[in-house]
Design a protein around this motif. Structure first.
Motif, short mmCIF file in Angstrom:
data_model
loop_
_atom_site.label_atom_id
_atom_site.label_comp_id
_atom_site.label_asym_id
_atom_site.label_seq_id
_atom_site.Cartn_x
_atom_site.Cartn_y
_atom_site.Cartn_z
N MET B 414 0.86 -1.20 0.00
CA MET B 414 0.00 0.00 0.00
C MET B 414 0.88 1.23 0.00
SD MET B 414 -3.33 -0.29 2.40
CE MET B 414 -2.76 -1.30 3.73
N ARG B 415 1.93 1.18 0.81
CA ARG B 415 2.83 2.33 0.89
C ARG B 415 3.51 2.55 -0.45
NH1 ARG B 415 6.71 3.15 5.93
NH2 ARG B 415 5.17 4.67 6.60
N VAL B 416 3.92 1.45 -1.09
CA VAL B 416 4.57 1.57 -2.40
C VAL B 416 3.63 2.22 -3.40
CG1 VAL B 416 5.37 0.23 -4.38
CG2 VAL B 416 6.21 -0.31 -2.12
N VAL B 417 2.36 1.78 -3.41
CA VAL B 417 1.38 2.36 -4.33
C VAL B 417 1.21 3.85 -4.02
CG1 VAL B 417 -1.03 2.37 -5.03
CG2 VAL B 417 0.14 0.21 -4.73
N ALA B 418 1.05 4.17 -2.74
CA ALA B 418 0.85 5.58 -2.37
C ALA B 418 2.03 6.42 -2.81
CB ALA B 418 0.65 5.69 -0.86
N GLU B 419 3.24 5.90 -2.57
CA GLU B 419 4.42 6.70 -2.88
C GLU B 419 4.63 6.83 -4.37
OE1 GLU B 419 7.58 5.11 -0.49
OE2 GLU B 419 6.81 6.10 1.32
N ARG B 420 4.08 5.90 -5.10
CA ARG B 420 4.17 6.02 -6.55
C ARG B 420 3.41 7.25 -7.04
NH1 ARG B 420 1.52 1.55 -9.31
NH2 ARG B 420 2.56 0.20 -7.81
N TYR B 421 2.40 7.65 -6.29
CA TYR B 421 1.65 8.86 -6.64
C TYR B 421 2.12 10.05 -5.81
CZ TYR B 421 -1.62 5.88 -9.21
OH TYR B 421 -2.19 5.00 -10.11
N ASP B 422 3.35 9.94 -5.26
CA ASP B 422 3.90 10.98 -4.39
C ASP B 422 3.10 11.14 -3.10
OD1 ASP B 422 4.75 13.10 -7.20
OD2 ASP B 422 5.96 11.62 -6.11
N GLY B 423 2.42 10.08 -2.71
CA GLY B 423 1.61 10.16 -1.50
C GLY B 423 2.34 9.63 -0.28
N THR B 424 1.64 9.65 0.84
CA THR B 424 2.23 9.20 2.11
C THR B 424 1.25 8.30 2.82
OG1 THR B 424 3.33 11.34 2.30
CG2 THR B 424 3.22 9.99 4.29
N LEU B 425 1.78 7.24 3.42
CA LEU B 425 0.94 6.36 4.20
C LEU B 425 1.40 6.38 5.65
CD1 LEU B 425 -0.28 2.82 3.36
CD2 LEU B 425 0.96 3.15 5.46
N SER B 426 0.46 6.49 6.56
CA SER B 426 0.84 6.49 7.98
C SER B 426 -0.13 5.61 8.76
CB SER B 426 0.80 7.92 8.52
OG SER B 426 1.06 7.91 9.90
N VAL B 427 0.42 4.89 9.72
CA VAL B 427 -0.39 3.96 10.51
C VAL B 427 -0.15 4.24 11.98
CG1 VAL B 427 -0.48 1.57 11.23
CG2 VAL B 427 -0.47 2.09 8.83
N PRO B 441 -1.30 13.86 -3.07
CA PRO B 441 -1.56 15.18 -3.62
C PRO B 441 -2.35 15.06 -4.92
CG PRO B 441 0.80 14.69 -3.63
CD PRO B 441 0.12 13.51 -3.04
N LEU B 442 -3.33 15.93 -5.09
CA LEU B 442 -4.10 15.90 -6.31
C LEU B 442 -3.23 16.41 -7.45
CD1 LEU B 442 -7.47 17.38 -5.07
CD2 LEU B 442 -6.96 15.00 -5.57
N PRO B 443 -3.35 15.81 -8.61
CA PRO B 443 -2.57 16.31 -9.74
C PRO B 443 -3.04 17.71 -10.10
CG PRO B 443 -4.09 14.60 -10.46
CD PRO B 443 -4.21 14.67 -8.98
#
Lengths: 238, 444
Positions: B414-427, B441-443
């Motif tokens: 999930m983190r890999v997918v999120a970071e692929r879109y420049d996103g961040t995952l936190s638990v 972030p929205l494009p």
């Protein structure tokens, strides 16, 4: 003390919810003041302010969604939790910026995490302030107005919303201030800047656009932990 | 090799070299699981090697110094033999594949060679001051004491952290064996050069080249190993992602089929009612209610999201888990369906798995919230759970499942997918409720 309001036409459902709210408060040593209207009208006419509102969607006359739309015109901050018979009706709750929803019959076990989260959000706007010792004297700043604190030479510079002119300055270390502000929604975006997550207008990959129009930048080292904290904040988890 | 050309005794000097080789290999093999009666096996292996080496060195001794090409080749042959022996013996000492063994032995050998080269260089530079048996011994020990710890820090420890995996490209193993032997030959030749009157300066340069080649060889071997592992992980992740893609298409078809069926059933119920047939009203109502469960199909405006949320929603319904969902499908319109399926599939499966184990059925609950906040698409999933959650150094929970490589992948992918879109995952865990937050972030 939290003022919690229910808009619920069904007497039995209202009593159930009230009972659960009081039980929740009792178990945690909190003070809830719970009120109720049987229709949407009083809220729309008198516009009283509450800390948290439980809104039944299926109301006679003006339904919960419409009431919420109306409410949001003049109040964007009071958290709103919908109460509904069918989950489907509430999926679009984001349109009226509803925090969450519960499905009737409400179970206490599923209500608790939602109340936890709602109160976390309510507590954000609770009035906390900080005293700044400037060279001219003491200034008390509500945290809700503090955009960010930056390090300039040996001073801490406090940027406050809607304040032009010389920003407030005080000697001190940012890390110490960060410790003082623990529990408040602030995030260290770089070695020299502490930002108020409540006043973030837009987040981009490497920068924050703040509500006062300024832009703050992440340092490479702090970006990941700061973004995780921001993710937690935006998710209502802190 | 540490062939001492002072009368220290061929046997002693070879014993020293042997110890160096064993230690060198040990640097890389220490992380491997040991077979039972390891001590006994080790003693036997070393003993056999000592016997072979001892015999070999006596043979060399009988051929006499100074070394000629013939002797040099014999030395080289001897060490090739030792290398082959070590590669064959290691799997009997540790639980290791032949290829892992090849890695450890070639790397270990290179370390020993590097130490030998450094020792030779030191002696060359120090000149007559360090001649004689004591001087030779000092050089050897100092070189070992310097080179081995450095190689441990720079090569062995990182390699060990990554773990020795099945190296798929076998040519790597063989090519390193070849390089090692070539390097040894180089070293042997370097030792003979002063005897041929080659100026000291030239020999020093050659020795430096030798050292550089050793370091490069070690570095490359470890680097390739690391990359191999990352590649293997990426392949697994890719495979899992492909699996997700397949599942999403399947789910989509299922959901459509169910929709159609429900429509038909409702139609039939209505026609039954219309006919005024003698049917138990209560039974009809029951059927209608059962069918209405499928009304809990989620409509967010995003087809992929609808599919995964509906599917998981049905599972929650069946398991008696309270699932509340607020989702703005448009917020995630820029995310590929397969990625959405991966994100939400993982998140909800983890949540269902965790909350299912809560003792009080009333407390089994999952909350999901997707909307735009502060210019980002924000996903929030929370669920109750039983027991403890321990977090690893990367901020992600340690999986309790034994099959870590496949299941621990859930949150990590999930983190890999999120970071692929420049996103961040936190638990995190807050108030006894597990909280997962993803912001993208929205494009523009």
């Amino acid at each position: 003390m939290y003022r919690i309001h229910m808009v619920e036409d069904d007497d039995e459902a209202a009593e159930r919810l009230r009972g659960m709210l009081l039980r929740y408060a009792d178990e945690r040593g909190l003070d809830f003041h719970v009120t109720r209207d049987a229709s949407a009208l009083p809220l729309m006419e008198d516009r009283p302010s509450y800390d948290l509102v439980f809104m039944d969607i299926q109301l006679p006359g003006i339904d919960g969604m419409e009431c919420a739309e109306f409410l949001r015109q003049y109040d964007q901050t009071t958290p709103l939790i919908f109460v509904t018979n069918l989950a489907q009706y509430a999926v679009r709750g984001y349109e009226v910026d509803a925090l969450d929803f519960v499905v009737k019959p409400v179970s206490y076990g599923s209500l608790c995490p939602k109340l936890d989260r709602a109160l976390r959000v309510v507590d954000r706007s609770r009035n906390r302030s900080i005293t700044v010792r400037t060279r001219e004297g003491l200034r008390v700043i509500p945290l809700a107005d503090l955009v960010c604190v930056e390090v300039r030479n040996h001073d801490l510079v406090f940027r406050v919303m809607d304040e032009e002119g010389e920003p407030l300055a005080q000697r001190g270390s940012l890390s110490a201030l960060e410790g003082e502000l623990a529990g408040a929604p602030f995030v260290r975006v770089s070695q020299s800047c502490l930002a108020n997550m409540g006043l973030i207008r837009r987040v981009r990959k490497d920068e924050l656009a703040m509500a006062d129009g300024s832009t703050l930048y992440f340092s490479r080292a702090k970006r990941k932990p700061a973004m995780e904290r921001i993710a937690d904040y935006l998710g209502g988890s802190v | 090799m540490g062939v001492a050309d002072a009368p220290l005794g061929e046997v002693a000097s070879f014993a020293l070299s042997l110890a160096q080789i064993v230690t060198g290999i040990g640097l890389f093999a220490v992380g491997l699981p040991r077979r039972e009666r390891f001590g006994l096996r080790l003693a036997l292996a070393v003993g056999a090697l000592a016997a072979v080496v001892g015999a070999g060195s006596l043979l060399l001794g009988s051929l006499g110094m100074p070394a000629g090409v013939g002797t040099g080749l014999l030395v080289l042959a001897l060490f090739a033999l030792i290398l082959a022996y070590a590669v064959a013996a290691l799997p009997h000492l540790f639980e290791a594949s032949p290829w892992a063994s090849l890695f450890c032995c070639t790397a270990g050998y290179t370390v020993q060679n590097l130490a030998s080269g450094v020792e030779g260089l030191t002696r060359l530079v120090a000149g007559p001051a360090l001649s004689g048996p004591a001087g030779a011994l000092t050089c050897t020990l100092v070189a070992t004491a310097v080179v081995y710890p450095l190689c441990w820090l720079a090569f062995a420890r990182p390699a060990r952290r990554m773990g020795l995996v099945e190296v798929e490209d076998r040519r790597i193993g063989w090519s390193f064996a070849f390089v090692v032997l070539a390097v040894i030959a180089f070293d042997v030749a370097n030792k003979a050069l002063p005897g041929y009157g080659v100026p000291v300066g030239t020999v020093v340069v050659l020795r430096l080249v030798h050292a550089a080649v050793c370091l490069f060889s070690l570095g490359t071997e470890v680097e390739l190993l690391v990359n191999q592992r990352l590649r293997a992980q990426a392949q697994t992740a890719h495979r899992l992602a492909a699996e997700r893609e397949r599942q999403w298409r399947l789910s989509q078809r299922n959901v459509e089929a169910i929709n159609l069926k429900c429509h038909d059933i409702r139609h039939q119920i209505r026609s039954l009612e219309g006919q005024g047939a003698v049917v138990d009203r209560a039974v009809l109502d029951d059927i209608a209610r059962e069918v209405s469960v499928y009304d809990s199909l989620v409509r967010t405006g995003n087809e992929a999201l609808d599919t995964i949320l509906s599917e998981k929603g049905l599972i929650c319904e069946r398991e008696g888990i309270t699932f509340t969902c607020i989702a703005d499908g448009a917020a995630l319109s820029f995310v590929a369906p397969a990625d959405l399926y991966s994100l939400f599939g993982n998140a909800l499966e983890n949540a269902i798995e965790a909350t299912r184990q809560v003792a009080d059925p009333d407390r089994r609950t999952i909350g999901l919230d997707v909307r735009v906040v502060a210019g980002m698409a924000r996903i929030h999933v929370e669920n109750t759970f039983a027991g403890q959650v321990r977090f690893g150094p990367d901020g992600l929970p340690r999986t309790s499942k034994h099959d870590e490589d496949n299941h621990g992948f859930g949150t990590r992918s999930m983190r890999v997918v999120a970071e692929r879109y420049d996103g961040t995952l936190s638990v995190r865990v807050e108030g006894g409720v597990y909280q997962l937050n993803v912001v993208i972030p929205l494009p523009d």
